[in-house]
Design a protein around this motif. Structure first.
Motif, PDB file in Angstrom:
ATOM      1  N   THR A   9     -13.700   1.929   1.551  1.00 25.59           N
ATOM      2  CA  THR A   9     -12.694   1.592   2.556  1.00 25.59           C
ATOM      3  C   THR A   9     -13.020   0.362   3.394  1.00 25.59           C
ATOM      4  OG1 THR A   9     -13.730   3.153   4.103  1.00 25.59           O
ATOM      5  CG2 THR A   9     -11.928   3.988   2.731  1.00 25.59           C
ATOM      6  N   THR A  32       0.011   0.965   1.258  1.00 31.53           N
ATOM      7  CA  THR A  32      -0.544  -0.379   1.448  1.00 31.53           C
ATOM      8  C   THR A  32       0.104  -1.104   2.623  1.00 31.53           C
ATOM      9  OG1 THR A  32       0.992  -1.306  -0.195  1.00 31.53           O
ATOM     10  CG2 THR A  32      -1.168  -0.556  -0.980  1.00 31.53           C
ATOM     11  N   ALA A  78      -7.500  -2.338  -3.001  1.00 31.05           N
ATOM     12  CA  ALA A  78      -7.975  -2.242  -1.624  1.00 31.05           C
ATOM     13  C   ALA A  78      -9.031  -1.156  -1.444  1.00 31.05           C
ATOM     14  CB  ALA A  78      -6.799  -1.978  -0.683  1.00 31.05           C
ATOM     15  N   LEU A  79      -8.977  -0.127  -2.287  1.00 34.34           N
ATOM     16  CA  LEU A  79      -9.897   1.002  -2.150  1.00 34.34           C
ATOM     17  C   LEU A  79     -11.027   0.953  -3.173  1.00 34.34           C
ATOM     18  CD1 LEU A  79      -7.255   3.802  -1.468  1.00 34.34           C
ATOM     19  CD2 LEU A  79      -8.666   2.584   0.202  1.00 34.34           C
ATOM     20  N   PRO A 108      -8.328   0.741   6.365  1.00 30.43           N
ATOM     21  CA  PRO A 108      -7.527   1.961   6.204  1.00 30.43           C
ATOM     22  C   PRO A 108      -8.181   3.210   6.776  1.00 30.43           C
ATOM     23  CG  PRO A 108      -8.639   1.448   4.153  1.00 30.43           C
ATOM     24  CD  PRO A 108      -8.966   0.324   5.105  1.00 30.43           C
ATOM     25  N   THR A 139      -3.646  -1.594   4.386  1.00 28.79           N
ATOM     26  CA  THR A 139      -4.718  -2.140   3.559  1.00 28.79           C
ATOM     27  C   THR A 139      -4.519  -3.639   3.390  1.00 28.79           C
ATOM     28  OG1 THR A 139      -3.488  -1.625   1.537  1.00 28.79           O
ATOM     29  CG2 THR A 139      -5.049   0.037   2.321  1.00 28.79           C
TER      30      THR A 139
END
Length: 337
Positions: free
Chosen positions: A331, A170, A136-137, A248, A233
């Motif tokens: 992000t 998450t 996700a990042l 996020p 996320t």
């Protein structure tokens, strides 16, 4: 605790290869800022399962890469999740500049919970089964050496989910996926996302939607659902885009509810989660709120977060804006595939 020194017996300086049996502890050692530059105080926390066996070579690669970048890490000595949590908390309390974490979502949750609200920067080096936080990042791509380099990049503020007692990175999950996660965790084979697929098929015959009460920023909604996910996320379950637009950094939580569906319909919707196309299903509802309360009226009370046990319902979940600083994080929500 004396803030000017690292707690004794928490750190081991890497004086020999991992797994060689010749790690020599350097007790109470802390380098001054002037000796090795601005990142001289870097601690490394690895998933305890990665400290031995075949994965030990990857830990050594992480250490070697850090040294190549001019960083001599302190390796947190932990053989269990409980010890990892204690070691991470001690490192942060001692004022370590950066906590580099090697492993999957479980060890990332431990490190994030320790670093939340502090000045310690979190460096994520993906090396687990799911790696949803790193995905996700934007921290999962590239070679292991590339991932270590990003763990030393400039920090970016990232939100967390807060229960009043602990943090999640998450998502928090109730209902059918929580049961799937428990089964997947108990499976020794296969590794990777296919483990979740097999666990889903195994749990499906016993699936039954339950009744929940959700409180979304004070607004109460009662519903029947097979799945309730509260996300910070986008990803869960090893790369599935359960909340593809979750940001996020927005101070809000995305809530995905899969309603009163049958087994076949649920299976079809799960097949679409990997791309985010499940949002088009008529029984899928999305909400967004800064604070989410969940009560199980007639449903399984188990709760999971970041693939790990996370207590039980009822619970109150709150977005904690900018709770941690994550090195090199990207992000922007991924959206649908």
């Amino acid at each position: 605790m004396d803030p000017t020194g690292l707690r004794m017996a928490v750190f081991e300086r890497m004086e020999a290869p991992v797994g060689s049996g010749r790690l020599r502890p350097v007790l109470g050692l802390r380098l001054s800022m002037g000796e090795d530059g601005p990142m001289s105080q870097v601690a490394l926390l690895a998933n305890p399962a990665a400290r031995s066996g075949r994965a030990a070579g990857d830990v050594q690669t992480v250490v070697d890469r850090l040294r190549t970048r001019g960083v001599e890490p302190f390796v947190l000595d932990a053989t269990s999740a409980r010890e990892a949590a204690s070691a991470a908390a001690d490192a942060v309390a001692s004022g370590v500049d950066r906590l580099v974490v090697f492993g999957g979502d479980g060890i990332v949750q431990i490190a994030a919970d320790a670093a939340a609200g502090s000045d310690t920067v979190l460096g994520l080096v993906a090396g687990g089964t799911g790696n949803d936080a790193a995905e996700a990042l934007g921290l999962r791509v590239g070679s292991l050496e590339d991932r270590v380099d990003r763990a030393l990049a400039d920090p970016v503020p990232v939100d967390l989910i807060w229960t009043g007692e602990r943090h999640a990175v998450t998502s928090c999950v109730a209902g059918f996926p929580a049961a799937v996660n428990v089964r997947a965790e108990a499976m020794r084979f296969p590794r990777g996302p296919s483990r979740y697929t097999l666990a889903t098929l195994a749990e499906l015959p016993g699936m039954r939607p339950g009744r929940y009460r959700l409180t979304l920023d004070g607004e109460v909604v009662e519903l029947t659902a097979a799945v309730v996910v509260v996300a910070n996320t986008a990803f869960f379950g090893g790369g599935m885009r359960i909340c593809p637009d979750a940001d996020p950094t927005d101070g809000l939580l995305d809530v995905c509810v899969v309603g009163e569906v049958g087994r076949l319909s649920l299976l079809r919707s799960f097949a679409k989660v990997r791309t985010g196309a499940h949002l088009d299903h008529p029984d899928v509802s999305m909400f967004r709120a800064a604070a989410v309360g969940i009560v199980a009226l007639d449903a399984r009370p188990g709760l999971r977060a970041d693939g790990e046990p996370f207590g039980s319902l009822p619970c109150d979940l709150v977005a904690s804006p900018g709770a941690i600083q994550v090195a090199g994080a990207l992000t922007a929500p991924p959206g649908r595939a």
